[in-house]
Design a protein around this motif. Structure first.
Motif, PDB file in Angstrom:
ATOM      1  N   MET B 236       0.941  -1.350  -0.030  1.00  0.00           N
ATOM      2  CA  MET B 236       0.064   0.074   0.027  1.00  0.00           C
ATOM      3  C   MET B 236       0.948   1.355   0.062  1.00  0.00           C
ATOM      4  SD  MET B 236      -2.952   0.910  -0.556  1.00  0.00           S
ATOM      5  CE  MET B 236      -4.664  -0.424   0.162  1.00  0.00           C
ATOM      6  N   GLN B 237       1.873   1.189   0.757  1.00  0.00           N
ATOM      7  CA  GLN B 237       2.935   2.341   0.692  1.00  0.00           C
ATOM      8  C   GLN B 237       3.606   2.589  -0.616  1.00  0.00           C
ATOM      9  OE1 GLN B 237       5.787   1.462   3.838  1.00  0.00           O
ATOM     10  NE2 GLN B 237       4.516   2.029   5.334  1.00  0.00           N
ATOM     11  N   ASN B 238       3.902   1.266  -1.448  1.00  0.00           N
ATOM     12  CA  ASN B 238       4.278   1.542  -2.671  1.00  0.00           C
ATOM     13  C   ASN B 238       3.625   1.931  -3.637  1.00  0.00           C
ATOM     14  OD1 ASN B 238       6.614   0.303  -1.997  1.00  0.00           O
ATOM     15  ND2 ASN B 238       6.355  -1.639  -2.529  1.00  0.00           N
ATOM     16  N   ALA B 239       2.115   1.882  -3.417  1.00  0.00           N
ATOM     17  CA  ALA B 239       1.272   2.122  -4.220  1.00  0.00           C
ATOM     18  C   ALA B 239       1.039   3.544  -4.302  1.00  0.00           C
ATOM     19  CB  ALA B 239      -0.204   1.474  -3.847  1.00  0.00           C
ATOM     20  N   SER B 240       1.450   4.358  -3.077  1.00  0.00           N
ATOM     21  CA  SER B 240       1.564   5.884  -3.207  1.00  0.00           C
ATOM     22  C   SER B 240       2.479   6.225  -4.392  1.00  0.00           C
ATOM     23  CB  SER B 240       1.929   6.375  -2.073  1.00  0.00           C
ATOM     24  OG  SER B 240       0.960   6.472  -1.137  1.00  0.00           O
ATOM     25  N   LEU B 241       3.535   5.781  -4.631  1.00  0.00           N
ATOM     26  CA  LEU B 241       4.511   6.011  -5.537  1.00  0.00           C
ATOM     27  C   LEU B 241       4.247   5.751  -7.002  1.00  0.00           C
ATOM     28  CD1 LEU B 241       7.663   6.963  -6.166  1.00  0.00           C
ATOM     29  CD2 LEU B 241       8.243   4.327  -5.733  1.00  0.00           C
ATOM     30  N   VAL B 242       3.815   4.672  -7.097  1.00  0.00           N
ATOM     31  CA  VAL B 242       2.966   3.972  -8.370  1.00  0.00           C
ATOM     32  C   VAL B 242       2.025   4.785  -8.776  1.00  0.00           C
ATOM     33  CG1 VAL B 242       2.531   1.726  -9.770  1.00  0.00           C
ATOM     34  CG2 VAL B 242       4.218   1.747  -7.681  1.00  0.00           C
ATOM     35  N   LEU B 243       1.384   5.108  -7.971  1.00  0.00           N
ATOM     36  CA  LEU B 243       0.132   6.096  -8.165  1.00  0.00           C
ATOM     37  C   LEU B 243       0.711   7.406  -9.039  1.00  0.00           C
ATOM     38  CD1 LEU B 243      -2.349   5.290  -5.516  1.00  0.00           C
ATOM     39  CD2 LEU B 243      -3.105   5.410  -7.978  1.00  0.00           C
ATOM     40  N   LYS B 244       1.674   7.979  -8.404  1.00  0.00           N
ATOM     41  CA  LYS B 244       2.325   9.265  -8.825  1.00  0.00           C
ATOM     42  C   LYS B 244       2.968   8.927  -9.859  1.00  0.00           C
ATOM     43  CE  LYS B 244       3.741  11.349  -5.020  1.00  0.00           C
ATOM     44  NZ  LYS B 244       4.492  11.387  -3.601  1.00  0.00           N
ATOM     45  N   GLU B 245       3.860   7.885 -10.027  1.00  0.00           N
ATOM     46  CA  GLU B 245       4.330   7.610 -11.357  1.00  0.00           C
ATOM     47  C   GLU B 245       3.455   7.547 -12.679  1.00  0.00           C
ATOM     48  OE1 GLU B 245       8.089   4.919  -9.382  1.00  0.00           O
ATOM     49  OE2 GLU B 245       6.644   4.052 -11.215  1.00  0.00           O
ATOM     50  N   THR B 246       2.508   6.611 -12.625  1.00  0.00           N
ATOM     51  CA  THR B 246       1.467   6.441 -13.390  1.00  0.00           C
ATOM     52  C   THR B 246       0.650   7.513 -13.619  1.00  0.00           C
ATOM     53  OG1 THR B 246       0.042   5.426 -11.897  1.00  0.00           O
ATOM     54  CG2 THR B 246       1.369   4.068 -13.186  1.00  0.00           C
ATOM     55  N   SER B 247       0.550   8.502 -12.792  1.00  0.00           N
ATOM     56  CA  SER B 247      -0.271   9.960 -13.243  1.00  0.00           C
ATOM     57  C   SER B 247       0.692  10.770 -14.104  1.00  0.00           C
ATOM     58  CB  SER B 247      -0.355  10.707 -11.719  1.00  0.00           C
ATOM     59  OG  SER B 247      -1.704  10.193 -11.048  1.00  0.00           O
ATOM     60  N   LYS B 248       1.891  10.735 -13.602  1.00  0.00           N
ATOM     61  CA  LYS B 248       2.835  11.348 -14.614  1.00  0.00           C
ATOM     62  C   LYS B 248       2.943  10.690 -15.914  1.00  0.00           C
ATOM     63  CE  LYS B 248       7.548  13.066 -14.587  1.00  0.00           C
ATOM     64  NZ  LYS B 248       8.415  12.141 -15.736  1.00  0.00           N
ATOM     65  N   THR B 249       2.705   9.429 -16.073  1.00  0.00           N
ATOM     66  CA  THR B 249       2.765   8.875 -17.337  1.00  0.00           C
ATOM     67  C   THR B 249       1.363   9.199 -18.372  1.00  0.00           C
ATOM     68  OG1 THR B 249       4.177   7.236 -16.682  1.00  0.00           O
ATOM     69  CG2 THR B 249       2.856   6.494 -18.623  1.00  0.00           C
ATOM     70  N   LEU B 250       0.213   9.077 -17.213  1.00  0.00           N
ATOM     71  CA  LEU B 250      -1.097   9.355 -18.142  1.00  0.00           C
ATOM     72  C   LEU B 250      -1.077  10.626 -18.388  1.00  0.00           C
ATOM     73  CD1 LEU B 250      -3.681   7.880 -15.965  1.00  0.00           C
ATOM     74  CD2 LEU B 250      -3.028   7.271 -18.054  1.00  0.00           C
ATOM     75  N   HIS B 251      -0.305  11.619 -17.847  1.00  0.00           N
ATOM     76  CA  HIS B 251      -0.336  12.964 -18.233  1.00  0.00           C
ATOM     77  C   HIS B 251       0.351  13.236 -19.466  1.00  0.00           C
ATOM     78  CE1 HIS B 251       1.092  17.528 -17.363  1.00  0.00           C
ATOM     79  NE2 HIS B 251      -0.154  17.543 -17.898  1.00  0.00           N
ATOM     80  N   GLU B 252       1.276  12.577 -19.702  1.00  0.00           N
ATOM     81  CA  GLU B 252       2.181  12.531 -20.717  1.00  0.00           C
ATOM     82  C   GLU B 252       1.387  12.050 -22.108  1.00  0.00           C
ATOM     83  OE1 GLU B 252       6.476  12.391 -18.649  1.00  0.00           O
ATOM     84  OE2 GLU B 252       5.800  10.569 -20.034  1.00  0.00           O
ATOM     85  N   VAL B 253       0.449  11.081 -21.882  1.00  0.00           N
ATOM     86  CA  VAL B 253       0.114  10.063 -22.947  1.00  0.00           C
ATOM     87  C   VAL B 253      -1.331  10.705 -23.379  1.00  0.00           C
ATOM     88  CG1 VAL B 253      -0.723   8.083 -23.762  1.00  0.00           C
ATOM     89  CG2 VAL B 253       1.344   7.964 -22.608  1.00  0.00           C
ATOM     90  N   LEU B 254      -2.066  11.056 -22.240  1.00  0.00           N
ATOM     91  CA  LEU B 254      -3.460  11.531 -22.361  1.00  0.00           C
ATOM     92  C   LEU B 254      -3.572  13.113 -22.090  1.00  0.00           C
ATOM     93  CD1 LEU B 254      -5.268   8.532 -20.444  1.00  0.00           C
ATOM     94  CD2 LEU B 254      -4.896   8.929 -23.102  1.00  0.00           C
ATOM     95  N   GLY B 255      -2.661  13.687 -21.660  1.00  0.00           N
ATOM     96  CA  GLY B 255      -2.853  15.108 -21.408  1.00  0.00           C
ATOM     97  C   GLY B 255      -3.604  15.679 -20.227  1.00  0.00           C
ATOM     98  N   ARG B 256      -3.791  14.718 -19.298  1.00  0.00           N
ATOM     99  CA  ARG B 256      -4.774  15.182 -18.121  1.00  0.00           C
ATOM    100  C   ARG B 256      -3.826  14.519 -16.989  1.00  0.00           C
ATOM    101  NH1 ARG B 256      -8.180  13.141 -22.512  1.00  0.00           N
ATOM    102  NH2 ARG B 256      -8.004  10.925 -21.546  1.00  0.00           N
TER     103      ARG B 256
END
Lengths: 106, 401
Positions: B236-256
């Motif tokens: 669950m602690q790791n999930a915080s980090l992975v949520l952050k990383e994937t939010s960044k990727t989604l921002h790059e790919v989808l622009g949101r």
């Protein structure tokens, strides 16, 4: 108490057991209160205990045996006490009462 | 400029949040879907059934006899290595409850959509967050979306996070039943789902395999259980980090861009209203109106319910004196009865920020901008009197205090 056991990070995720067949390492025999003991002299080798045992602990051993009535057998029956939980099903099913059920005091 | 090179081509469509879920599930290419109909979830499965029947999704759709079976079916499929999806609401989520713990304990990357709904009795098919808040301690990563666009994006992100080897936990994507599940909004979705599939590559994990047999969900005696549950704490602690990383990727790919907590006009705010789900739109409107009247007020939206974003929230609350937490669920008999307010309280206490817990929107009792303004006025009255009540304010209940 558990310092010799693996830490959380050394265990597979969710405690998945990745080594199949390792249940033999779990000695369930220490759950037992009553111990079944097969009397090979009274036993008629019908194998009902072997059929009914839910834990597969009845062992068939190739060994010649002559009972007190003079009858010769090629096998004797024995129990794997490391894994016998002492449920008593073999005692109940034995048609000739050849299995004694003795209280174990530990 | 480099980022725009990565960005995928999208088309503008009108979807309600339930259909946004179905399109996201289609785009990540799931293998097994199982669900049981319940209002307001049903139209997700209707849409998915249609997509499977039309060959738009190459998946097994399992019709089951209950939600307990629905989640159990996807637990089995996920254990065998399939990418799975289910959805439910209200009583269905309650019926799933024991399997929720099994899914997370077995570390299965299941994704579930939860258009939230009030709980029986009395029966209410309408919205609040009582069902979701009852899942608090199930070890499911939980995102609460505020728009249909975010619902689509969050389902994609849910698979990215759930299947990450550092996480391997199930994910719930929640949003307002009816108010969002049945309300059409404009959103952008990729023209070609290939780009989405590249975001969720098939990754190795330990699964049921006849060539390499394993036992999952085994019995553990007191020497083993604690360490295995502690693994979930770390995941669950790791999930915080992975949520952050994937939010960044989604921002790059989808622009949101999505943050675990999102601030609105917080820069100079002294008072903040924190809420979640579709109600945040109403709160934003109210903040604009109240600001015109001269109060330095801002708003905070909680998106990431589990893992709770304590650090990010601390950062957002840095310059405020007072936080008003509006919950659409009741924790009966608790010290303060708003479930999210209870989580905000320890953070606020460390910072010396006053917390007001407000209960509203129960069973979809309408909450408009004027209600938010009324809540703020009530809180200002308390502050004038120097009183911080250690109980919740029940907004809009007939005969209430």
């Amino acid at each position: 108490m558990s310092s010799s056991l693996p830490s959380w990070s050394e265990l597979p995720p969710g405690g998945i057991i990745v080594e199949p067949g390792n249940s033999v390492e779990r000695h369930t025999g220490d759950w037992r209160t009553f111990k079944p003991i097969i009397n090979n002299d009274k036993c008629i080798r019908c194998m009902l205990c072997w059929v009914y045992c839910p834990d597969g602990v009845i062992r068939i051993i190739d060994q010649e045996y002559v009972d007190s009535r003079g009858r010769k057998w090629d096998i004797i029956l024995d129990i794997d006490y490391d894994h016998c939980k002492g449920c008593g099903i073999c005692v109940e099913e034995c048609p000739v009462d050849a299995i004694d059920f003795v209280e174990e005091v530990k | 400029m480099e980022r725009s090179m990565l960005r995928v081509k999208q088309k503008r469509v009108a979807l309600n949040s339930n259909h946004a879920v179905a399109y996201a599930v289609r785009d990540v290419d799931v293998d097994v879907i199982a669900a049981y109909p319940i209002t307001p979830q049903t139209t997700i499965m209707e849409k998915l059934s249609e997509m499977v029947a039309n060959g738009e999704i190459d998946a097994e759709l399992i019709h089951v006899e209950s939600e307990h079976s629905a989640l159990s079916a996807v637990v089995g499929a996920s254990a065998a290595g399939a990418r799975v999806f289910t959805a439910t609401s209200s009583q269905g989520l309650e019926l799933m409850h024991e399997v929720l713990h099994i899914a997370s304990g077995m570390r299965l990357p299941i994704v579930m959509a939860v258009p939230t709904r009030a709980l029986s009795a009395p029966i209410s098919i309408w919205n609040d967050y009582s069902d979701l808040m009852n899942t608090r301690d199930t070890s499911w990563i939980t995102l609460i979306a505020s728009t249909a666009q975010e619902v689509y994006d969050s389902i994609i992100q849910a698979y990215m996070v759930a299947e990450d080897p550092r996480v391997l936990l199930p994910v719930m994507v929640a949003y307002d039943g009816f108010l969002m599940s049945h309300t059409y909004e404009p959103l952008n979705i990729p023209e070609d789902p290939t780009a989405i599939r590249e975001l969720v590559p098939r990754r190795d994990r330990i699964t049921l395999d006849i060539d390499k047999p394993v036992t999952m969900g085994t019995i553990t005696d007191p020497r083993w259980y604690y360490e295995i549950k502690y693994q979930q704490v770390k995941a669950m602690q790791n999930a915080s980090l992975v949520l952050k990383e994937t939010s960044k990727t989604l921002h790059e790919v989808l622009g949101r861009k999505y943050e675990p907590v999102e601030g609105y006009k917080m820069d100079d705010a002294e008072v903040a209203i924190l809420t979640y789900g579709g109600l945040f739109g109403t709160v934003q409107e109210a903040v604009d109106i109240i600001r015109d009247k001269g109060l330095d007020i801002g708003a905070i939206r909680l998106r990431q319910w589990r893992p709770f974003p304590s650090e990010e929230l601390t950062h957002l609350m840095h310059d405020i004196d007072t936080i008003i937490v509006i919950d659409r669920a009741i924790s009966y008999g608790a010290s303060i009865q708003g479930p999210v307010a209870l989580e905000v309280y320890p953070i606020a206490a460390r910072m010396g920020v006053h917390v007001f817990s407000v209960i509203a929107g129960i069973g979809q009792r309408t909450v408009l901008e004027k209600d938010i303004m009324g809540i703020v006025n009530k809180v200002l009255d308390y502050l004038d009197q120097g009183v911080i009540p250690l109980r919740s304010i029940y907004w809009g209940v007939r005969g209430g205090e």
